[in-house]
Design a protein around this motif. Sequence first.
Motif, PDB file in Angstrom:
ATOM      1  N   PHE A   6       0.832  -1.207   0.000  1.00  0.00           N
ATOM      2  CA  PHE A   6       0.000   0.000   0.000  1.00  0.00           C
ATOM      3  C   PHE A   6       0.864   1.254   0.000  1.00  0.00           C
ATOM      4  CE2 PHE A   6      -3.615  -2.445   2.242  1.00  0.00           C
ATOM      5  CZ  PHE A   6      -4.114  -2.847   1.022  1.00  0.00           C
ATOM      6  N   GLY A   7       1.950   1.250   0.777  1.00  0.00           N
ATOM      7  CA  GLY A   7       2.850   2.405   0.814  1.00  0.00           C
ATOM      8  C   GLY A   7       3.493   2.661  -0.539  1.00  0.00           C
ATOM      9  N   THR A   8       3.910   1.601  -1.204  1.00  0.00           N
ATOM     10  CA  THR A   8       4.501   1.732  -2.535  1.00  0.00           C
ATOM     11  C   THR A   8       3.468   2.249  -3.532  1.00  0.00           C
ATOM     12  OG1 THR A   8       5.963  -0.126  -2.027  1.00  0.00           O
ATOM     13  CG2 THR A   8       5.765   0.505  -4.330  1.00  0.00           C
ATOM     14  N   ALA A   9       2.241   1.746  -3.433  1.00  0.00           N
ATOM     15  CA  ALA A   9       1.176   2.207  -4.331  1.00  0.00           C
ATOM     16  C   ALA A   9       0.907   3.693  -4.130  1.00  0.00           C
ATOM     17  CB  ALA A   9      -0.092   1.399  -4.094  1.00  0.00           C
TER      18      ALA A   9
ATOM     19  N   GLY B  30       1.375   6.279  -7.014  1.00  0.00           N
ATOM     20  CA  GLY B  30       0.106   6.747  -7.579  1.00  0.00           C
ATOM     21  C   GLY B  30      -0.205   8.210  -7.351  1.00  0.00           C
ATOM     22  N   VAL B  31       0.021   8.710  -6.139  1.00  0.00           N
ATOM     23  CA  VAL B  31      -0.355  10.105  -5.829  1.00  0.00           C
ATOM     24  C   VAL B  31       0.475  11.102  -6.635  1.00  0.00           C
ATOM     25  CG1 VAL B  31      -0.469  11.807  -3.974  1.00  0.00           C
ATOM     26  CG2 VAL B  31      -1.302   9.486  -3.581  1.00  0.00           C
TER      27      VAL B  31
ATOM     28  N   GLN C 161      -2.648  15.433 -13.774  1.00  0.00           N
ATOM     29  CA  GLN C 161      -3.828  16.275 -13.620  1.00  0.00           C
ATOM     30  C   GLN C 161      -3.683  17.588 -14.385  1.00  0.00           C
ATOM     31  OE1 GLN C 161      -4.572  17.558  -9.626  1.00  0.00           O
ATOM     32  NE2 GLN C 161      -6.719  18.021 -10.016  1.00  0.00           N
ATOM     33  N   ARG C 162      -2.485  18.140 -14.402  1.00  0.00           N
ATOM     34  CA  ARG C 162      -2.261  19.415 -15.087  1.00  0.00           C
ATOM     35  C   ARG C 162      -2.390  19.275 -16.603  1.00  0.00           C
ATOM     36  NH1 ARG C 162       3.124  20.387 -11.719  1.00  0.00           N
ATOM     37  NH2 ARG C 162       2.157  20.783  -9.710  1.00  0.00           N
TER      38      ARG C 162
ATOM     39  N   MET D  70      -3.998   6.705 -12.356  1.00  0.00           N
ATOM     40  CA  MET D  70      -3.552   6.402 -11.000  1.00  0.00           C
ATOM     41  C   MET D  70      -4.115   5.045 -10.551  1.00  0.00           C
ATOM     42  SD  MET D  70      -4.164   8.483  -7.456  1.00  0.00           S
ATOM     43  CE  MET D  70      -5.906   8.101  -7.387  1.00  0.00           C
ATOM     44  N   ILE D  71      -5.384   4.796 -10.852  1.00  0.00           N
ATOM     45  CA  ILE D  71      -5.998   3.522 -10.478  1.00  0.00           C
ATOM     46  C   ILE D  71      -5.321   2.369 -11.201  1.00  0.00           C
ATOM     47  CG2 ILE D  71      -8.122   2.163 -10.679  1.00  0.00           C
ATOM     48  CD1 ILE D  71      -9.655   4.777 -10.129  1.00  0.00           C
ATOM     49  N   VAL D  72      -5.049   2.530 -12.485  1.00  0.00           N
ATOM     50  CA  VAL D  72      -4.419   1.469 -13.269  1.00  0.00           C
ATOM     51  C   VAL D  72      -3.019   1.156 -12.739  1.00  0.00           C
ATOM     52  CG1 VAL D  72      -3.455   0.941 -15.554  1.00  0.00           C
ATOM     53  CG2 VAL D  72      -5.758   1.870 -15.346  1.00  0.00           C
ATOM     54  N   VAL D  73      -2.284   2.189 -12.309  1.00  0.00           N
ATOM     55  CA  VAL D  73      -0.931   1.979 -11.799  1.00  0.00           C
ATOM     56  C   VAL D  73      -0.956   1.366 -10.394  1.00  0.00           C
ATOM     57  CG1 VAL D  73       1.146   3.197 -11.021  1.00  0.00           C
ATOM     58  CG2 VAL D  73       0.150   3.732 -13.229  1.00  0.00           C
ATOM     59  N   MET D  74      -1.917   1.754  -9.569  1.00  0.00           N
ATOM     60  CA  MET D  74      -1.947   1.290  -8.188  1.00  0.00           C
ATOM     61  C   MET D  74      -2.614  -0.086  -8.018  1.00  0.00           C
ATOM     62  SD  MET D  74      -2.854   4.890  -6.332  1.00  0.00           S
ATOM     63  CE  MET D  74      -2.764   4.350  -4.657  1.00  0.00           C
ATOM     64  N   LEU D  75      -3.470  -0.470  -8.939  1.00  0.00           N
ATOM     65  CA  LEU D  75      -4.223  -1.715  -8.807  1.00  0.00           C
ATOM     66  C   LEU D  75      -3.338  -2.963  -8.682  1.00  0.00           C
ATOM     67  CD1 LEU D  75      -7.066  -2.852  -8.648  1.00  0.00           C
ATOM     68  CD2 LEU D  75      -7.015  -3.129 -11.121  1.00  0.00           C
TER      69      LEU D  75
END
Length: 145
Positions: free
Chosen positions: A29-32, A36-37, A44-45, A56-61
């Motif tokens: 979770f820490g790595t995600a 991701g953040v 976003q910019r 972000m979801i695709v990378v963290m999943l």
Amino acid sequence: MAYVTVPKDLTKVKSKVMFGLTKRQLICFGTAVLIGVPLFFLLQRTAGSSTATFCMIVVMLPLFLLAMYERHGQPLEVVAAQIIQTVFLRPKERPYQTDNFYAALERQIQVEKEVRRIVRKAQRTVPKEKAGGGPGKGGAETHRR
């Protein structure tokens, strides 16, 4: 009096480190979050909030799956490795074969017979003087007492 339930299978009990999570889950979770953040804020910019959130979801999943998924006590990477082996690496058809001990003995006996036959044939073809007439084997060169 406090009542605590004790599971019947103690192999399924995992030691919790923090917030009811195991060390593996905390690391994943820490790595995600660490990946991701920042990715979300960078995208976003340029791409907009919806696209950044989706990326972000695709990378963290995958990291969430590594942390949470477990089948029959085995983590995701073990299950994935087994699936890859059975689908891609191992042969599709694996015939049943036995190595019978008595068949191995029969093969060994046949090999020994073949070796003896070759040795006998070689001894017959060697000339008489080379076969037994070397120094010290009798004949004129022998020293008599």
